[in-house]
Design a protein around this motif. Structure first.
Motif, PDB file in Angstrom:
ATOM      1  N   ILE A  62       0.841  -1.206   0.000  1.00  0.00           N
ATOM      2  CA  ILE A  62       0.000   0.000   0.000  1.00  0.00           C
ATOM      3  C   ILE A  62       0.870   1.248   0.000  1.00  0.00           C
ATOM      4  O   ILE A  62       0.612   2.199  -0.725  1.00  0.00           O
ATOM      5  N   THR A  63       1.929   1.246   0.810  1.00  0.00           N
ATOM      6  CA  THR A  63       2.839   2.389   0.860  1.00  0.00           C
ATOM      7  C   THR A  63       3.468   2.635  -0.505  1.00  0.00           C
ATOM      8  O   THR A  63       3.544   3.780  -0.963  1.00  0.00           O
ATOM      9  N   ALA A  64       3.897   1.575  -1.159  1.00  0.00           N
ATOM     10  CA  ALA A  64       4.508   1.722  -2.486  1.00  0.00           C
ATOM     11  C   ALA A  64       3.495   2.252  -3.497  1.00  0.00           C
ATOM     12  O   ALA A  64       3.813   3.122  -4.315  1.00  0.00           O
ATOM     13  N   ALA A  65       2.267   1.743  -3.434  1.00  0.00           N
ATOM     14  CA  ALA A  65       1.229   2.191  -4.369  1.00  0.00           C
ATOM     15  C   ALA A  65       0.897   3.662  -4.155  1.00  0.00           C
ATOM     16  O   ALA A  65       0.777   4.438  -5.116  1.00  0.00           O
ATOM     17  N   ILE A  66       0.770   4.066  -2.906  1.00  0.00           N
ATOM     18  CA  ILE A  66       0.462   5.470  -2.603  1.00  0.00           C
ATOM     19  C   ILE A  66       1.620   6.371  -3.024  1.00  0.00           C
ATOM     20  O   ILE A  66       1.407   7.432  -3.607  1.00  0.00           O
ATOM     21  N   SER A  67       2.847   5.931  -2.746  1.00  0.00           N
ATOM     22  CA  SER A  67       4.020   6.725  -3.145  1.00  0.00           C
ATOM     23  C   SER A  67       4.063   6.905  -4.657  1.00  0.00           C
ATOM     24  O   SER A  67       4.369   8.000  -5.152  1.00  0.00           O
ATOM     25  N   GLY A  68       3.739   5.861  -5.381  1.00  0.00           N
ATOM     26  CA  GLY A  68       3.713   5.955  -6.842  1.00  0.00           C
ATOM     27  C   GLY A  68       2.657   6.932  -7.326  1.00  0.00           C
ATOM     28  O   GLY A  68       2.915   7.761  -8.201  1.00  0.00           O
ATOM     29  N   ALA A  69       1.464   6.862  -6.729  1.00  0.00           N
ATOM     30  CA  ALA A  69       0.382   7.762  -7.124  1.00  0.00           C
ATOM     31  C   ALA A  69       0.725   9.208  -6.788  1.00  0.00           C
ATOM     32  O   ALA A  69       0.472  10.122  -7.584  1.00  0.00           O
ATOM     33  N   VAL A  70       1.325   9.428  -5.629  1.00  0.00           N
ATOM     34  CA  VAL A  70       1.723  10.782  -5.239  1.00  0.00           C
ATOM     35  C   VAL A  70       2.808  11.301  -6.178  1.00  0.00           C
ATOM     36  O   VAL A  70       2.792  12.461  -6.589  1.00  0.00           O
ATOM     37  N   GLY A  71       3.748  10.435  -6.529  1.00  0.00           N
ATOM     38  CA  GLY A  71       4.815  10.840  -7.446  1.00  0.00           C
ATOM     39  C   GLY A  71       4.269  11.254  -8.806  1.00  0.00           C
ATOM     40  O   GLY A  71       4.699  12.271  -9.375  1.00  0.00           O
TER      41      GLY A  71
END
Length: 137
Positions: A62-71
């Motif tokens: 989830i952290t990786a997915a959110i970081s990707g979306a924020v990026g």
């Protein structure tokens, strides 16, 4: 499930007070022997550990997915802000070419605009600027 799974004989040490607690909990646990109790306890402990591993994996995913979306959002916003800044620069240069504004007036206007933006959290309207300019005439 445990009836179909092959079993092996093994020995281990257990603390006396812990064994007494196990014996007292045989009936509440719904088992008839220490062996069944220990098997069930181990099954639950292993399940708990596997669930923690799953939770850790899920949290990392989830952290990786959110970081990707924020990026991705950050890059889009940066591109939009750049384009907006270019258009604003063009507009200011065109306006400066045709307007005759002296330095003191420009400084006062900048100070007023900074205050307006602070008061409105960046929500400045063209209508408010027109009203201000009409009052200044």
């Amino acid at each position: 499930m445990s009836e179909k799974t092959p079993k092996i004989r093994t020995g281990f040490y257990i603390e006396t007070d812990l064994l007494k607690k196990c014996d007292a909990l045989l009936k509440p646990a719904g088992v008839n022997s220490r062996n069944e109790f220990v098997n069930e306890a181990i099954r639950q402990f292993v399940g708990s550990m596997e669930a923690q591993d799953s939770q850790q994996y899920l949290a990392e995913y989830i952290t990786a997915a959110i970081s990707g979306a924020v990026g991705i959002s950050e890059k889009r916003l940066a591109r939009l802000l750049f384009k907006q800044a270019v258009e604003l620069s063009i507009m200011m240069n065109v306006l400066a070419a045709v307007a005759d504004v002296d330095e003191p007036t420009l400084r006062r206007l900048r100070a007023k605009c900074v205050e307006d933006v602070k008061k409105s959290n960046g929500s400045v309207s063209f209508e408010d600027a027109v009203k201000f300019q009409k009052q200044a005439e």
